[in-house]
Design a protein around this motif. Structure first.
Motif, short mmCIF file in Angstrom:
data_model
loop_
_atom_site.label_atom_id
_atom_site.label_comp_id
_atom_site.label_asym_id
_atom_site.label_seq_id
_atom_site.Cartn_x
_atom_site.Cartn_y
_atom_site.Cartn_z
N HIS A 13 6.12 -38.64 77.02
CA HIS A 13 5.48 -39.32 75.88
C HIS A 13 5.95 -38.78 74.54
O HIS A 13 6.15 -39.55 73.59
CB HIS A 13 3.96 -39.21 75.99
CG HIS A 13 3.38 -39.95 77.16
ND1 HIS A 13 3.45 -41.33 77.27
CD2 HIS A 13 2.75 -39.52 78.28
CE1 HIS A 13 2.87 -41.71 78.39
NE2 HIS A 13 2.44 -40.64 79.03
N GLU A 14 6.12 -37.47 74.42
CA GLU A 14 6.54 -36.89 73.14
C GLU A 14 7.98 -37.28 72.81
O GLU A 14 8.30 -37.58 71.66
CB GLU A 14 6.40 -35.37 73.18
CG GLU A 14 6.82 -34.67 71.90
CD GLU A 14 6.01 -35.11 70.68
OE1 GLU A 14 6.51 -34.93 69.55
OE2 GLU A 14 4.87 -35.61 70.85
N ARG A 41 7.87 -40.82 71.63
CA ARG A 41 7.31 -40.92 70.28
C ARG A 41 8.33 -40.57 69.21
O ARG A 41 8.50 -41.29 68.22
CB ARG A 41 6.08 -40.01 70.16
CG ARG A 41 5.33 -40.15 68.84
CD ARG A 41 4.22 -39.12 68.73
NE ARG A 41 4.74 -37.77 68.56
CZ ARG A 41 5.16 -37.28 67.38
NH1 ARG A 41 5.13 -38.04 66.30
NH2 ARG A 41 5.60 -36.05 67.30
N GLN A 98 11.14 -43.17 68.97
CA GLN A 98 10.65 -44.37 68.30
C GLN A 98 10.59 -44.17 66.79
O GLN A 98 10.95 -45.06 66.01
CB GLN A 98 9.27 -44.76 68.85
CG GLN A 98 9.33 -45.35 70.25
CD GLN A 98 7.96 -45.50 70.90
OE1 GLN A 98 7.03 -44.77 70.56
NE2 GLN A 98 7.84 -46.44 71.83
N GLN A 99 10.19 -42.99 66.36
CA GLN A 99 10.15 -42.69 64.93
C GLN A 99 11.54 -42.74 64.31
O GLN A 99 11.73 -43.30 63.22
CB GLN A 99 9.53 -41.31 64.70
CG GLN A 99 8.02 -41.26 64.85
CD GLN A 99 7.45 -39.91 64.44
OE1 GLN A 99 8.17 -38.93 64.32
NE2 GLN A 99 6.14 -39.85 64.23
#
Length: 340
Positions: free
Chosen positions: A272-273, A276, A279-280
């Motif tokens: 997940h990290e 994230r 995606q940023q």
């Protein structure tokens, strides 16, 4: 065209059926996690034996789930490498034998090409060209992709792959196998107390190196009180360093190629990290990003069936020989417009 896909490269036995027009028809998987858990990692001989026991029952199950029979199958795709040689041979021998018995063509599929194409199984698939980040237990690759079989290596890990570094760090912290998911879970309880290096981000190029990060983690752990909170804080710091390093390299790859699409696949892409932070980066670069659904991040038969279907439709297939390569560079793959 119905294609049966077989995946046996490591510790998961998987079978799927894909149709050229209808898409994914069925997929089934047997995980060997419990078999290898007590050893803290994959034992190749045990993996091969388990593939022998489970593969044919999974083929039968995939046919039942699809409400199909052998005469409906038009081709068979199997993982031929890279991977554990014994495990690969189980899948290759079974696939080649079924193809001969059913009188259909068989095609050898590159395991990492399967991962690369896994996002194509989604309802909103990406379009060529794009940059692909492949992160798994055995590979960390950045590739410029202009079509199936048209790959240019941009960067790779010079030592430990991302998934391997996750697993080794998890083992250091006393976590159960498989270590990657366990470390990520532990990191959710961690605090931003340590700062770990972001390897090879201070020099040009797109290669990776995670052995130094692993050593830094070891030294930090040995110099701590080794409490449960220490372990959680170290897991947090390690995961942040890994995610930021991958994001930095992907940003550089997008800028250098001028492409505006990033594909992220392989087992570690479920983190997940990492998702994230990638995606940023893509938001800041004005780029689109695509992930396979979590069940297709890890090894699966669906990605092999899809990749094999594309190659079979292009007229590629293997002879009667049983083809398996534990080491198989992706730059040796043929494009769809080339003869096998």
């Amino acid at each position: 065209m119905y294609v049966l896909g077989i995946e046996t490269s490591c510790d998961e036995t998987a079978v799927a059926i894909y149709h050229a027009d209808k898409g994914l028809i069925s997929h089934t998987l047997h995980s060997q996690v419990q078999t290898h858990n007590e050893y803290g990692g994959v034992v190749p001989e045990l993996a091969s034996r388990d593939h022998v026991r489970k593969l044919i029952p999974l083929v039968k199950q995939a046919l039942r789930d699809s409400e199909l029979t052998a005469p409906n199958i038009n081709g068979i795709a199997y993982t031929a490498g890279p991977g554990l040689m014994g495990a690969l041979l189980v899948g290759a021998a079974t696939a080649r034998s079924l193809a001969w018995a059913w009188q259909v063509p068989a095609v050898a599929v590159h395991h990492m090409e399967g991962h690369l194409l896994a996002p194509m199984l989604e309802d909103n698939p990406p379009h060529f060209p794009f940059v692909a980040l492949l992160i798994s237990g055995g590979h960390t690759l950045l590739i410029e992709v202009t079509g199936i079989g048209q790959y240019r290596l941009l960067g790779e890990s010079l030592d430990d792959a991302a998934g391997e570094a996750f697993d080794k760090t998890a083992k250091l912290l006393g976590l159960d196998y498989p270590g990657g998911p366990a470390l990520s879970k532990l990191a959710t309880r961690g605090k931003a107390r340590f700062h770990f290096p972001r390897p090879m981000t201070d020099r040009p190029g797109l290669d990776f190196s995670f052995s130094g990060l692993k050593t830094f983690t070891l030294n930090t752990f040995q110099n701590s009180d080794q409490t449960e909170q220490d372990k959680a804080d170290i897991a947090f710091a390690f995961q942040q360093a890994m995610a930021e390093t991958l994001a930095f390299k992907c940003k550089r790859a997008l800028q250098q190629t001028g492409l505006k699409t990033l594909i992220v696949a392989g087992g570690v892409s479920a983190n997940h990290e990492i998702r994230r932070q990638l995606q940023q980066i893509c938001e800041k670069e004005g780029a689109g990003i695509y992930f396979p659904r979590p069940e297709f991040c890890t090894d699966n038969g669906a990605m092999i069936a899809y990749a094999g279907c594309q190659r079979l439709q292009a007229g590629q297939s293997q002879g009667l020989d049983i083809f398996a390569r534990p080491r198989w560079p992706m730059n040796e793959l043929l494009g769809l417009n080339q003869d096998s």
